[in-house]
Enzyme design. Sequence first.
Site, mmCIF file in Angstrom:
data_model
loop_
_atom_site.group_PDB
_atom_site.id
_atom_site.type_symbol
_atom_site.label_atom_id
_atom_site.label_comp_id
_atom_site.label_asym_id
_atom_site.label_seq_id
_atom_site.Cartn_x
_atom_site.Cartn_y
_atom_site.Cartn_z
ATOM 1 N N ASP A 60 0.832 -1.203 0.000
ATOM 2 C CA ASP A 60 0.000 0.000 0.000
ATOM 3 C C ASP A 60 0.869 1.257 0.000
ATOM 4 O OD1 ASP A 60 -2.414 1.774 0.715
ATOM 5 O OD2 ASP A 60 -3.278 -0.223 0.781
ATOM 6 N N ASP B 146 -3.563 4.136 18.044
ATOM 7 C CA ASP B 146 -4.271 2.860 18.040
ATOM 8 C C ASP B 146 -3.453 1.734 17.408
ATOM 9 O OD1 ASP B 146 -6.364 4.060 19.278
ATOM 10 O OD2 ASP B 146 -7.828 3.773 17.675
ATOM 11 N N HIS C 4 -3.996 6.111 2.785
ATOM 12 C CA HIS C 4 -4.672 4.849 2.459
ATOM 13 C C HIS C 4 -4.067 3.670 3.218
ATOM 14 C CE1 HIS C 4 -5.914 1.457 -0.224
ATOM 15 N NE2 HIS C 4 -7.006 2.178 -0.349
ATOM 16 N N ASN D 135 -13.315 0.073 -8.137
ATOM 17 C CA ASN D 135 -14.264 1.092 -7.697
ATOM 18 C C ASN D 135 -14.963 1.853 -8.811
ATOM 19 O OD1 ASN D 135 -13.808 0.600 -5.033
ATOM 20 N ND2 ASN D 135 -12.438 2.317 -4.702
ATOM 21 N N GLY E 297 -7.146 -8.318 -9.224
ATOM 22 C CA GLY E 297 -8.327 -8.997 -8.704
ATOM 23 C C GLY E 297 -8.881 -10.022 -9.663
ATOM 24 N N SER F 149 -11.357 -1.151 -1.296
ATOM 25 C CA SER F 149 -10.156 -1.273 -0.458
ATOM 26 C C SER F 149 -10.506 -1.649 0.972
ATOM 27 C CB SER F 149 -9.389 0.050 -0.428
ATOM 28 O OG SER F 149 -8.634 0.248 -1.573
#
Length: 365
Positions: free
Chosen positions: A108, A116, A140, A229, A239, A294
């Site tokens: 990425d 966190d 991202h 998207n 994909g 994503s």
Amino acid sequence: MGTWNIHLEAPLQECEQRAALLARIGQAGGHVAFVGTHIAWITVEMERNPAEVLAGMRGIVDLETDGACMQATTVAADRDLNWAATMVDAAMAHEVTRGAGATITVLDTGLGQHPDLDGARIMVGPDMVPNERGQDLHGHGTAIMGLLVAQGRDYIGIAPEANIMMVKVLDRHGKGLWSWIAAGIEKALDANSDVVVMALGGHEHSLMVADAMRALASSGAIAVVAAGNDGSRQLDFPGASPFAITVAAVDRNGRVPRFSSWAPWPEGPDVAAPGVQVQTLARHGGYSTMSGTSLACAVAGGCLALLYSVERSIRSLHNTTPGKDVAVVEVRRRLRDLSIPLAGPNRAGYGLINANNLVRDRRMR
């Protein structure tokens, strides 16, 4: 200066024409930017077309221009509640495992700072993007990491105890070259990863990345990839690879949004996960709410890391011969049997992924 990916008969280290090949590239004013170790590909940068420079040389199978891909997240929406983990029954799955023993690699934009993520088992891996020093200048990558391994008091990732490595393959604009993606997959292989989260894609097909996906599958690992998207009737690559678990987005009502790309069954996505107004981490602290395949890819990747945590035998499935028991085929069977059906397999595959069903299944134990 152009960039090309060159497919060799053997990895460069084993290539009989290695010295002559490198010499001819250097004489043409070019240089080698990437050398595959798990795949027989190199990437070269040069002014002239390598088809002319390397004409007549033995050991060269094919070449392609180094195309681009990008992250698969739409614009941020208004802040909303974090409902994604609840929808896939992550808390119930955590009664069995929180991901300990599984290894995730994320390809990425890099990783930002967020409280966190303190305590997460994170390794910052290599940076494939020039001149950005490994930083997440987009946001991202930090968002994806949050969904996977966040350790907050009120915000917990899907697989918070998994080992995880970030390899930066996308730049500050969320874009990257196929050679960067292939190099990232090689680093995932070097790290003995179980799950590789690739919340990215493009309309072009890359032979180089296709070979890297096959190499990953042959290791017993799986690639979890965003469907895309633009709402088109064609999945983004990688994909569309048969060695990918491809993920569509759904909203909190189980509806597939228009932006989630699809294809006629069985060429469409394998499974669906929350990807509409999903709350995750912002790169400089705080939270943001985003939409895109994503986010769905990250949620599904976390669920499958939980599966690998309790089912290590999947790593023994290495045969990539069509119809044989490569790991991705076994994972696909489980998604078929254990996901929550939704209307329309063209758009949502086997349905909504369910972490609790995956970790409590006993078929191989």
